[in-house]
Design a protein around this motif. Structure first.
Motif, mmCIF file in Angstrom:
data_model
loop_
_atom_site.group_PDB
_atom_site.id
_atom_site.type_symbol
_atom_site.label_atom_id
_atom_site.label_comp_id
_atom_site.label_asym_id
_atom_site.label_seq_id
_atom_site.Cartn_x
_atom_site.Cartn_y
_atom_site.Cartn_z
ATOM 1 N N THR A 1 -1.807 -13.478 -0.910
ATOM 2 C CA THR A 1 -1.490 -12.840 0.379
ATOM 3 C C THR A 1 -0.283 -12.274 1.583
ATOM 4 O OG1 THR A 1 -3.668 -13.150 1.823
ATOM 5 C CG2 THR A 1 -2.598 -12.214 2.716
ATOM 6 N N ASP B 1 3.491 -7.631 5.408
ATOM 7 C CA ASP B 1 4.225 -6.447 5.717
ATOM 8 C C ASP B 1 5.748 -6.331 6.711
ATOM 9 O OD1 ASP B 1 4.561 -3.686 5.243
ATOM 10 O OD2 ASP B 1 2.576 -3.168 6.506
ATOM 11 N N TYR C 1 -1.355 -8.840 4.318
ATOM 12 C CA TYR C 1 -2.230 -7.858 3.605
ATOM 13 C C TYR C 1 -2.553 -8.748 2.330
ATOM 14 C CZ TYR C 1 -1.243 -3.599 6.184
ATOM 15 O OH TYR C 1 -1.379 -2.659 6.892
ATOM 16 N N ILE D 1 -6.539 -9.959 7.546
ATOM 17 C CA ILE D 1 -5.766 -9.253 6.394
ATOM 18 C C ILE D 1 -6.190 -7.962 7.081
ATOM 19 C CG2 ILE D 1 -6.124 -10.524 4.128
ATOM 20 C CD1 ILE D 1 -7.940 -8.710 3.573
ATOM 21 N N HIS D 2 -5.395 -7.411 6.769
ATOM 22 C CA HIS D 2 -5.845 -6.016 6.977
ATOM 23 C C HIS D 2 -5.507 -4.806 6.710
ATOM 24 C CE1 HIS D 2 -3.705 -5.760 10.957
ATOM 25 N NE2 HIS D 2 -3.849 -7.037 11.402
ATOM 26 N N ASN D 3 -6.945 -5.100 5.139
ATOM 27 C CA ASN D 3 -6.492 -3.837 4.459
ATOM 28 C C ASN D 3 -8.191 -3.493 5.343
ATOM 29 O OD1 ASN D 3 -5.577 -6.601 3.164
ATOM 30 N ND2 ASN D 3 -5.682 -4.950 1.183
ATOM 31 N N ALA E 1 0.679 -2.536 1.111
ATOM 32 C CA ALA E 1 0.737 -2.282 2.084
ATOM 33 C C ALA E 1 0.536 -0.780 2.805
ATOM 34 C CB ALA E 1 1.267 -3.108 3.220
ATOM 35 N N CYS F 1 -2.989 0.228 1.043
ATOM 36 C CA CYS F 1 -4.175 0.054 2.040
ATOM 37 C C CYS F 1 -4.512 0.831 2.951
ATOM 38 C CB CYS F 1 -3.947 -1.539 1.866
ATOM 39 S SG CYS F 1 -3.677 -2.421 0.385
ATOM 40 N N ASP F 2 -3.303 1.753 3.986
ATOM 41 C CA ASP F 2 -3.290 2.184 5.027
ATOM 42 C C ASP F 2 -3.204 3.592 4.413
ATOM 43 O OD1 ASP F 2 -2.166 -0.404 6.173
ATOM 44 O OD2 ASP F 2 -0.345 0.821 6.373
#
Length: 457
Positions: free
Chosen positions: A256, A259, A266, A293-295, A54, A57-58
């Motif tokens: 998935t 996090d 994510y 999702i937070h991607n 994660a 990805c951030d």
């Protein structure tokens, strides 16, 4: 036979999965012959370690936020459809080398930081126009990518096999392991800029690249003479992110994770995933997956897209207007980009969304050659990129990146370029299992031309 169809699907609830997915229509999904085996494979994937993290990805989201404002440029490239058998060290290395060379040209030629994203370690599934393929009197399921079935045209090969999801996971893991070694272990050191051409055939693009490499080399020596300590700088490695189309939900959903830092879900199959042109229906499963999702996520946008529908996608996928969250990858075609893209860009700009605009000049310019090969004309690819830059220049918006299907090999799949590949040449090294790709020289030629456009921006 499983009740799962390309139109509707029901996802079994697995104790090992962190997310409970709703039952929504999902296009472009295979007809699995054994639903129980799919259930078991999903459970195994849900228990497997993440492929990416994660926090990575951030980091990519922050880099994309810079691209949205013109403070960086995105280069996204790789295979149209990765093959398990071709995920070798040499092929992965040459693909990485090509992207690194293109990025060096763009960075040096346009004085712009380049965000490097590969279409790799997950691009194993492909959407198809038809569910079946017919050759002579034989009709079989269409080839949907190695994650689902095999390219060979026989009943056993074309039958969807859930065990291929596990092979895709392990192939992605080994690919990412090698990519990390190449990009952080000294291979990508900018001081080795000349070495990246080793093994490639000498040609016009090679000579032009070597000229850039010599200039970079001189600049490095100047900095060294000024006392710059290269060992304490990031020059010895590069950030490199993995991306693919989030098409096969039986693979994406179990991969998935929640996090532990934030409690947010994510997708750990790749740093950046996108929803394709064929699967971006607002009330369908693919958009629902991307919304959860937070991607950082992307959406492919073609010439038939309704600007109002694109605004609805923003409300669904980026309601908080988070910089770097949403990328629109436009695939208009050279003949449509100047006419169709402006209305979409205007409507999106009115919403206040800080999206990244990336040009995919490949998919809108595909046609069948006179010799029967699926191909693209290099001049059309360049013309679409020019049109993309012109539209953003006229509207005062930011052309944020380039999305290209390419290979590090000297294939003959796209027509034109300085090599002047013609129809008769296509059969010489036509190796793709799906869409035609730019070869190494054509990729470098494209980079030089885009660097010129960026410098004018």
């Amino acid at each position: 036979m499983s009740t799962t169809t390309p139109e509707t699907r029901s996802t079994p609830r697995l104790l090992t999965e962190h997310i409970e997915w709703p039952t929504l229509p999902a296009l472009q999904q295979p007809r699995w012959p054994d639903g129980d085996e799919v259930y078991r494979v999903r459970a195994e994937l849900a228990a497997a370690p993440p492929l990416v993290f994660a926090g990575e990805c951030d980091v990519l989201r922050s880099r994309l936020a810079a691209a949205a404002t013109g403070d960086a440029f995105v280069l996204q490239g790789g295979d149209c459809a990765e093959r398990f058998s071709e995920s070798t060290a040499d092929n992965i290395r040459d693909r990485i080398k090509t992207i690194l060379q293109m990025a060096a040209v763009l960075t040096y030629g346009a004085s712009t930081p380049v965000v490097k994203i590969g279409r790799l370690a997950g691009q194993y599934a492909k959407p198809r126009s038809n569910d079946t393929e017919t050759r002579g009197d034989v009709t079989l399921p269409a080839f949907r990518g190695d994650i689902i079935n095999d390219f060979e045209f026989d009943a056993a090969s074309r039958t969807p096999d859930p065990q291929r999801l596990l092979r895709a996971y392990h192939t992605a893991a080994s690919t990412l392991n090698l990519v990390r070694a190449f990009t952080t272990g000294g291979f990508a050191d900018l001081r080795q800029v000349h070495e990246w051409n080793r093994g490639f055939i000498s040609n016009a693009a090679y000579s032009r690249y070597e000229s850039i490499a010599r200039e970079i080399d001189r600049a490095m020596k100047f900095m060294l003479a000024c006392g710059v300590d290269f060992e304490s700088t990031p020059l010895s490695g590069v950030e490199f992110f993995a991306s693919h189309e989030a098409l096969l939900l039986d693979y994406e959903q179990p991969l998935t994770r929640i996090d532990s830092r934030t409690g947010n879900p994510y997708a750990v199959s790749g740093h950046f995933v996108w929803v394709g042109e064929r699967t971006r229906q607002l009330d369908h499963a693919h958009v629902d997956f991307a919304a959860r999702i937070h991607n950082p996520i992307g959406v492919k946008v073609g010439p038939t897209a309704d600007p109002d529908e694109i605004v609805q996608l923003i409300e669904r996928l980026d309601p908080e207007r988070e910089p770097g969250r949403l990328t629109f990858i436009t695939r208009m075609g050279a003949g449509n980009v100047r006419d169709k893209l402006p209305a979409i860009v205007r409507r999106v700009t009115e919403t206040g969304a800080k999206v990244v605009w990336i040009c995919d000049p490949m998919h809108g310019n595909t046609f069948e050659s006179s010799t029967g090969y699926k191909t693209r004309e290099f001049d059309d690819i360049i013309d679409e990129v020019r049109g993309f830059f012109e539209v953003h220049r006229d509207l005062g918006t930011v052309p944020g990146g380039l999305h290209v299907e390419l290979t590090g090999n000297d294939v003959t799949e796209c027509l034109g370029g300085s090599e002047k590949i013609i129809d008769a040449d296509l059969e010489k090294r036509y190796e793709t299992a799906c869409d035609p790709r730019l070869n190494h020289q054509q990729s470098l030629e494209l980079a030089f031309l885009v660097a010129e456009m960026l410098s004018r921006r």
